[in-house]
Enzyme design. Sequence first.
Site, PDB file in Angstrom:
ATOM      1  N   HIS A 349       0.723  58.676  57.906  1.00  0.00           N
ATOM      2  CA  HIS A 349       0.417  60.026  57.437  1.00  0.00           C
ATOM      3  C   HIS A 349      -0.743  60.636  58.209  1.00  0.00           C
ATOM      4  O   HIS A 349      -0.701  61.810  58.606  1.00  0.00           O
ATOM      5  CB  HIS A 349       0.109  60.018  55.939  1.00  0.00           C
ATOM      6  N   LYS A 415       3.924  54.636  44.177  1.00  0.00           N
ATOM      7  CA  LYS A 415       3.499  53.919  42.978  1.00  0.00           C
ATOM      8  C   LYS A 415       2.472  54.732  42.213  1.00  0.00           C
ATOM      9  O   LYS A 415       1.569  55.317  42.790  1.00  0.00           O
ATOM     10  CB  LYS A 415       2.881  52.566  43.370  1.00  0.00           C
TER      11      LYS A 415
END
Length: 501
Positions: A349, A415
Amino acid sequence: MTVIRQDDVTQSVADALQYISYYHPKDFIDAMAAAYEREENPAAKDAIAQILINSRMCATGHRPICQDTGIVTVFVHVGMNVQWDADMSLDDMINEGVRRAYQLPDNILRASVLADPDGKRQNTKDNTPAIIHHKIVPGDNVEIYVAAKGGGSEAKSKFAMLNPSDSVVDWVMEQLPKMGAGWCPPGMLGIGIGGTAEKAMEIAKEALLDPIDIQDLQARGPQNRAEELRLEIFDKVNKSGIGAQGLGGLTTVLDIKVKDFPTHAANKPVAIIPNCAATRHAHFTLDGSGPAALKPPKLEDWPEITREMGDNVKRVNLDTVTPEEVKTWQPGDTLLLNGKLLTGRDAAHKRMVDMIAKGEPLPVDLKGRFIYYVGPVDPIGDEVVGPAGPTTATRMDKFTRTMLEETGLLGMVGKAERGQAAIDAIRDNEAVYLMAVGGSAYLVAQAIKKSRVAGFEDLGMEAIYEFEVEDMPVTVAVDTQGTSVHQTGPAKWKEIIAEKA
């Protein structure tokens, strides 16, 4: 006089790390099975089911419970009468054991330790060095406690230097919402009180090595202040309604562990360290007779559980899904993902956002695609991919708006909860965030039928992969309107629990 041989230490550490990579402690399985039977929130019950099914699969398949196979912590108690048949230091013996364990071809464990932590952050390739604590004690043997702690739960550790009159319970309950669900509840909280700053953190970590026995304590009653705190905090945390994976429910912690140590009159150091659903620790003693032998658990120690799929389950084709279809998904819906799913986590990212800022083309077209926050374990044998459970999504929050607005990304899988900045970006771009269950990495990997590197191969486990998945289970955690189940679920179940009291 006991003589401890160098290779007995090294091989015992290596064997213990392999053992805990695929075997949960029996007390943890028993406590999770009881939580499953007790749970009333369907989403939380399904999350616990996935953890238990994953645990049983790992025990039979000898593959890691979680793709994050942890940073190793070792507590060593060396008897004063021990002599060594060794040419390495004790730390080097232990680190050689870590190296053997993480590079074992039959069950490769993910190397997650990075040197130069504020610079190059270069992977050491073998998960060394371990964090090692030593004690010299009376006796003629060596006791070793080995643990492997995942980064997601370690990141939720908290410390404070309280005033002597401050309430430990109030401080713990104040920290709990800040911890979110990235530590993969239900698990345990280790609490260290006293000593100095570093001592409080050390004993909080050490407390997590103790067995789950809160029900025994409830039955007999507390005998000291530490046990009173255990009972009070256990009760209050479970009444918070946070629940499994932060979805809301009756069980947030399986046990609370408290250790204390004398401290300065002006201080009250307090630390919290959570243990996640991948609870991994083992204890063995070396007495000079050879390497330690850890007894495998019995298969019947695991409950037979079948996931109960509710009426709101939807199969999704990621290759044809449209923004209009995504808008119909409701918070809490269970989806089964099929088709091509990209992956990417922290390093990928950051590199993509930097490339966007420079006007450089990305290695993959993200328009209309979904990206899964994961760093998988290397495959062995005929595996497509090793255990591949989700990593903590909040670490990608600072990249989310740029990724959604500049690439046309439609959805993310990770998550636990998202922070408000990410939720706002998801709402503004009518995107979606889906939650996979932390602690079910091997189960998730069974849904991955093909895998190829799609970009940034040099990043290793942090590279961008393209998976082809079949019926990968996820929950809609933030919908296109910005409604988060990690906000609504715990609030709802906190009220339900209060009404039951």
